[in-house]
Scaffold this active site. Structure first.
Site, PDB file in Angstrom:
ATOM      1  N   GLU A 149      48.384  41.377  36.075  1.00  0.00           N
ATOM      2  CA  GLU A 149      48.655  40.998  34.686  1.00  0.00           C
ATOM      3  C   GLU A 149      47.377  40.702  33.913  1.00  0.00           C
ATOM      4  OE1 GLU A 149      50.272  39.875  37.302  1.00  0.00           O
ATOM      5  OE2 GLU A 149      52.436  40.095  36.967  1.00  0.00           O
ATOM      6  N   MET A 187      23.483  37.919  38.048  1.00  0.00           N
ATOM      7  CA  MET A 187      23.055  36.831  37.170  1.00  0.00           C
ATOM      8  C   MET A 187      22.938  35.530  37.955  1.00  0.00           C
ATOM      9  SD  MET A 187      21.905  36.611  34.200  1.00  0.00           S
ATOM     10  CE  MET A 187      22.512  37.704  32.914  1.00  0.00           C
ATOM     11  N   LYS A 196      65.382  34.731  29.773  1.00  0.00           N
ATOM     12  CA  LYS A 196      66.125  35.920  30.200  1.00  0.00           C
ATOM     13  C   LYS A 196      67.494  36.019  29.522  1.00  0.00           C
ATOM     14  CE  LYS A 196      67.086  38.554  34.375  1.00  0.00           C
ATOM     15  NZ  LYS A 196      67.045  38.550  35.857  1.00  0.00           N
ATOM     16  N   PHE A 201      63.006  29.203  40.242  1.00  0.00           N
ATOM     17  CA  PHE A 201      62.152  30.242  40.808  1.00  0.00           C
ATOM     18  C   PHE A 201      61.358  30.939  39.694  1.00  0.00           C
ATOM     19  CE2 PHE A 201      61.621  34.751  42.115  1.00  0.00           C
ATOM     20  CZ  PHE A 201      60.700  34.535  43.129  1.00  0.00           C
ATOM     21  N   GLN A 202      60.070  31.051  39.906  1.00  0.00           N
ATOM     22  CA  GLN A 202      59.155  31.672  38.945  1.00  0.00           C
ATOM     23  C   GLN A 202      59.214  31.014  37.568  1.00  0.00           C
ATOM     24  OE1 GLN A 202      59.536  36.016  39.176  1.00  0.00           O
ATOM     25  NE2 GLN A 202      58.020  36.000  40.838  1.00  0.00           N
TER      26      GLN A 202
END
Lengths: 556, 148
Positions: free
Chosen positions: A50, A471, A162, A112-113
């Site tokens: 993502e 760096m 949802k 969940f999630q």
């Protein structure tokens, strides 16, 4: 008015905003949205992480000037997206992020999630919405695009539960939008313009400093007009590269930690700085007290919050940059004749002749960057990763058009360049797009190779491969007494083999001529092409101003 | 540094206070008091923030507030330009009629007293009662109105 599901309304609302492409990954909480996408006219580009989806949307936005759209599911999808959205926020890039959320009844119950997406994103977005009914979706999308693309641009989150996606409702699609408390267009105050003009003509050694705001507002021609009237140097910030063509005779390139020698020198010697769409960040000014000393600073910006945030002693002009620039030009035209010659102009010429493109030390990377410039057209696009490769590109790649130099300036996100290149290529398919990468950064999002191959989005990745976190190694050498810790990456993986494993092309080159041959091949390639350029792990980027020092204390 | 009162008109929407308090947290401004109230306008609240800031900080704070899209307007006033009041509920052993009258205390239930008025006078009351007589106290934060 029509009866439809929230998900279908969402797709239609996006189409009505002119969205042709979305970058994302589906998940449980966005399944209804994806189901609706199947019937719509929006191309979906499947990312493999993502964070990359957000960078792709950001790259798309920066290359095109249009809003980029990305999507992720709830929970881990959203948190993965966060780095990419924070990157867009720091560089004021217009991105709309659509996240799925668990059903309303589960919000706040550690389902969940489930994560408090709005709470997590609020500090790094311009606005966060969570529509709680299907009917709210079209007006929310309208507002989201309006906020993202107007005023000081920035990312906007739309978090859609949802059950709101599946709910059926009568929906209407608004054609106009007003938001109480939000007035993005600010007309500059004529008195402020007069004062700024007065200060400018009194200066003996004025310099312009253009930033990311100048790129977004498209004020390059006005900057050139003013600079040519007074024959003054035009420096930029990292984000301002390309606002004016860097091959212009008054352009001196970027100032800052990794600015050009002559730009840092000139801004130090100047008695007036005209900041155009800049925020005077710490990487640009370095020691800010030193920077401000014995100088008048005229600060033009659309965002009042930027005035006096970093530099304190300023003559501000708040408002639309184009209006502000035009106002100042008109005032100055009335007050003074054109400058044709001055000691300051001769100083600019002298320094530029001596230092333009000068490579300090025995580094090889600058020659690769210069070769890329030589082989690309003015409209082609370069993105960068973050670290030494970015700094080399900042100093030695001359951007000739706005929106052709795309880099993570504010957040400094490693892994940005490659997915941003994919997004930029989608936005401007006719342009060549090259990611100037380091081996450390590239590995952070190299799985986007799968996206570029599967979706047919060919870009070129040039890896300045020094086998170290360059760096970090440079700072450890120069600032931490040569104590190298955790900087060594080694020679794994083989990047050409990695590219080939994904179905892309990859080649390791030996020397500048070999690079040129490979790059010309890459320009003809129909798949993504990774060029692995071995670089000594001991290279330092110079000029370098260590943190805490003033711009006059450049190491070379 | 001086005490300032900010009157912030905001959208009456969840999450607005979070955005404002995030400014205190991020910039490390020490707030004295925050009170949220309605002003009668629909879908709108007023947040009254009292804090000690120097001129530069006050300017920064006001700009940061204005940048929040849910903020409609920001007015800043020195505290001597405002009428300021603070409510409190005090649980204490029986308070004499004399003290009740002096501080206009209203006995809500036996042993529970309501105060509403000048915050400095409230300080005096607390001193006068002393720690051993006060069993519990809740101060409600400053609410204010610009004079004139």
């Amino acid at each position: 008015m029509e009866k439809t599901t929230g998900a279908r309304a969402l797709v239609k609302a996006l189409e009505m905003e002119g969205v042709g492409v979305i970058f994302g990954i589906p998940g449980g909480a966005t399944l209804p949205f994806y189901d609706a996408l199947k019937d719509g006219n929006i191309r979906h580009i499947l990312a493999r992480h993502e964070q990359s989806a957000a960078h792709m949307a950001d790259g798309y936005a920066r290359a095109s000037g249009k809003v980029g759209v990305c999507t992720a599911t709830s929970g881990p999808g959203a948190t993965n997206l966060l780095t990419g959205i924070a990157t867009a926020y720091m560089d004021s890039s217009p991105v709309v992020a659509i996240t799925g959320q668990v059903a309303k009844a589960f919000i706040g119950k550690d389902a969940f999630q489930e994560i408090d997406t709005v709470g997590v994103f609020t500090p790094v977005v311009k606005y966060a919405f969570q529509p709680l009914s299907a009917a709210e979706i079209p007006p929310t999308i309208k507002k989201a695009f309006y906020i993202a693309s107007t005023g000081r641009q920035g990312p906007v989150l739309v978090d859609v539960p949802k059950d709101v996606q599946t709910e059926k409702a009568d929906v209407e699609y608004p054609t106009s939008v007003t938001i109480k408390g939000y007035e993005p267009y600010v007309r500059p105050d004529p008195a402020a313009i007069k004062e700024a003009a007065k200060q400018i003509i009194q200066a003996q050694r004025p310099i312009m400093l253009v930033g990311g705001g100048a790129v977004k507002a498209g004020v390059g021609p006005l900057v050139l007009e003013l600079a040519e009237m007074l024959m003054m140097p035009i420096a930029s910030t990292l984000m301002g590269k390309g606002a004016v063509p860097e091959d212009h005779f008054l352009s001196v390139g970027p100032i800052g930690m990794h600015g050009t020698y002559h730009a840092n020198k000139l801004v130090t010697e100047s008695d007036l700085v005209i900041g155009v769409g800049v925020r005077f960040s710490d990487r640009t000014t370095m020691d800010v007290g030193e920077f401000e000393k014995e100088k008048v600073i005229v600060h033009l910006d659309i965002d009042p919050t930027e005035i006096k945030k970093n530099v304190k002693n300023v003559v501000p002009v708040i408002g639309d940059l184009s209006e502000s620039m035009k106002g100042i030009i008109n005032e100055i035209k009335e007050m003074m004749p054109f400058v044709k010659d001055s000691p300051w102009w001769r100083r600019l010429k002298e320094l530029k002749e001596q230092y333009d493109g000068k490579v300090f030390g025995d580094a090889f990377s600058p020659y690769i960057v210069k070769k890329i410039r030589e082989l690309l057209g003015p409209e082609d696009i370069v993105t960068t990763e973050v670290g030494q490769a970015q700094a080399w590109a900042e100093i030695f790649y001359k951007a000739l058009r706005p929106r052709t130099f795309i880099t993570s300036g504010g957040l400094g996100t490693m892994g940005f360049g490659f997915p941003a290149a994919i997004g930029a290529k989608v936005a401007r398919f006719s342009a060549n797009v090259v990611d100037i990468a380091g081996d450390g950064s590239f590995l952070m999002t190299s799985n986007s190779l799968a996206t570029s191959v599967k979706e047919g989005i060919p870009v070129i990745v040039v890896i300045l491969n020094n086998s170290v976190l360059g760096m970090i190694a440079q700072w450890q050498r120069l600032v931490y007494n040569n104590r190298l810790v955790a900087a060594w990456l080694g020679e794994s993986p083989s990047f050409p083999d990695l590219a080939k494993a994904y179905g892309a092309e990859g080649v390791r080159v030996n020397g500048l001529e070999d690079f040129e041959r490979a790059f010309k091949e890459a320009l003809k390639s129909e798949v993504t092409y990774v060029i692995d350029v071995p670089i000594s792990p001991d290279e330092n980027v110079f000029p370098f101003v260590p943190a805490g020092k003033g711009l006059r204390e450049m190491m070379t | 540094m001086s005490r300032r009162v900010f009157f912030v008109r905001v959208a009456d929407r969840p999450g607005v206070l979070y955005k404002i308090t995030s400014i205190f947290r991020r910039r490390n401004f020490n707030i004295e008091s925050v009170a949220v109230g309605s002003t009668g306008a629909p879908d709108e609240s007023t947040i009254i923030i009292t804090l000690d800031l120097n001129d530069e900080e006050a300017d920064t704070f006001a700009r940061m507030l204005r940048r929040i899209i849910d903020v409609y307007s920001v007015e800043e006033h020195p505290d001597n330009g405002c009428v300021i009041a603070e409510p409190a509920i005090i649980r204490a052993d029986a308070i004499s009629d004399e003290l009740k009258a002096k501080y206009s205390l209203n006995e809500l239930m036996p042993g529970y007293y309501a105060y509403m008025g000048d915050p400095s006078k409230l300080e005096n009351l607390i001193k006068e009662l002393g720690d051993n007589r006060i069993k519990n106290i809740i101060r409600g934060g400053l609410t204010a109105m610009v004079m004139g």
